[in-house]
Design a protein around this motif. Sequence first.
Motif, mmCIF file in Angstrom:
data_model
loop_
_atom_site.group_PDB
_atom_site.id
_atom_site.type_symbol
_atom_site.label_atom_id
_atom_site.label_comp_id
_atom_site.label_asym_id
_atom_site.label_seq_id
_atom_site.Cartn_x
_atom_site.Cartn_y
_atom_site.Cartn_z
ATOM 1 N N ALA A 1 0.908 -1.186 0.015
ATOM 2 C CA ALA A 1 0.028 0.064 -0.030
ATOM 3 C C ALA A 1 0.833 1.347 -0.047
ATOM 4 N N LEU A 2 1.799 1.263 0.748
ATOM 5 C CA LEU A 2 2.992 2.250 0.671
ATOM 6 C C LEU A 2 3.761 2.489 -0.601
ATOM 7 N N LEU A 3 3.914 1.467 -1.382
ATOM 8 C CA LEU A 3 4.508 1.610 -2.676
ATOM 9 C C LEU A 3 3.602 2.295 -3.778
ATOM 10 N N VAL A 4 2.205 1.874 -3.440
ATOM 11 C CA VAL A 4 1.261 2.473 -4.367
ATOM 12 C C VAL A 4 1.107 3.958 -3.969
ATOM 13 N N THR A 5 0.902 4.272 -2.786
ATOM 14 C CA THR A 5 0.692 5.774 -2.366
ATOM 15 C C THR A 5 2.011 6.472 -2.723
ATOM 16 N N ALA A 6 3.166 6.088 -2.781
ATOM 17 C CA ALA A 6 4.317 6.795 -3.246
ATOM 18 C C ALA A 6 4.233 7.108 -4.464
ATOM 19 N N ALA A 7 3.813 5.869 -5.359
ATOM 20 C CA ALA A 7 3.749 6.054 -6.946
ATOM 21 C C ALA A 7 2.770 7.055 -7.259
ATOM 22 N N VAL A 8 1.654 7.329 -6.448
ATOM 23 C CA VAL A 8 0.717 8.127 -6.684
ATOM 24 C C VAL A 8 1.183 9.529 -6.555
ATOM 25 N N LEU A 9 1.818 9.637 -5.313
ATOM 26 C CA LEU A 9 2.123 11.119 -4.966
ATOM 27 C C LEU A 9 3.491 11.602 -6.009
#
Length: 447
Positions: free
Chosen positions: A12-20
């Motif tokens: 989930a953190l990986l996805v969040t980082a990719a979005v931001l």
Amino acid sequence: MPYDLLAAGAAALLVTAAVLVGRHIQFTRHTLFVHWPPVLAEWDPHVGPGTPAAVLLAVAGVAYGPALAARLSWRPLLVTAWAASTAWIFSLALVDGWHRGVATRLTTHNEYLTVIGRFHDIPATLRDFTHHIVAGTPAPWPAHVAGHPPAATLTFVLLDRIGLGGGGWAGTWCVVLGGSACAAVLVAVRALADETLARRAAPFLVLAPAAVWLGTSADAYFTAVSAWALALLALALTHRSATGPAVGSAAWAAGSGLLLGLTCYLSYGLTLVAVIAAAMLLLCHRAAVRPALVLPLLAGLAVVPLAFTLAGFDWWTAYQLLVTRYNQGVGGTRPYSYWVWANLACTVLITGPATAAALPRTAGTLTGGPLRRGSPPARLAVLVTATLLAVLIADLSGMSKAETERIWLPFALWLLPATARLPHPRAWLTAQATLALLLNHLLSTGW
């Protein structure tokens, strides 16, 4: 259990980082060419005709999926999984309505159906195919036609010739075949690992978030062909009968070879299914050297390449020209430094938090003692690990910068069986289905 949650949290953190990070890069440098990184999509909260069915199927799949998968006899389970997966894909596609969600997906300016009229003389078009790949040549092919060997486009040409023309039939073709891929993976897992693991994985394959992009992209069709190619190979390697192991395996091997050859002429990147095939051969190394299996496999494998080569299409030349075309377009501008890790965030989105949670168990199984290494869970772990290796090679190649939420669908389905090892399957199924519903209702995806 804590490791499961930690792995899901890290994903989930990986996805969040990719979005931001992706939004920052896109809004400041405009080099990603996607509006909702890391996926090709627009922020567009909406509901549609498919919403009630999608929600109902999600609830039913979570509530009854594990029990049905455990109770049904094998063949009815495969048919049920195919039907349920197809219904799930269709319902999510219909959130955007029939016209937008299915009928026009393959008719946009970059898609295959726009060039049907140019295939009035199929042999001549195949001979001339490579002359229109690079941008700047006379009448260059649209992006997706140029980006794939001609078997992809030719499929839709032949559908048109038999009276199934137009986006509606093309989209339905992709969805129905794409829905069958989950059954193919179940067949392979049962043959190479065991039936219990296949049954536990079945609900996760049906309710995969990948369904958002299986309806309706041509990659759903590619996913089905490659999945059945590998499933038939698994059957060929493990076939046994009263009259000896060679009886029947030759037919499965020939069928596998035929579909593997077709796979390579549907998408250049799907040559990497060879990594998964190699893992299967490794697991069944004694069967893999039998002439009764090797010869039919190679004979089947030669059919499609030979047919296209004799027709005048040069696969290797076309691929080299594609690299040029790729670098001429947005692929040459999109930053490798972002996509080399953001692509993995796309993989999280199509395989879901349950798959991420299951990967530590996969790693733990592979590092177990000698007895555990030969167990069904270990054999399944080898398949999953081989798939991860194929994804990593594709990622590092730099030829998959963005849009991997659809490009890597054929690999995503081979990661999902890792979920068979998870405790509390209904909780993880809920997470999977919820993610798919959110993606489809909050975003307007490119496929």
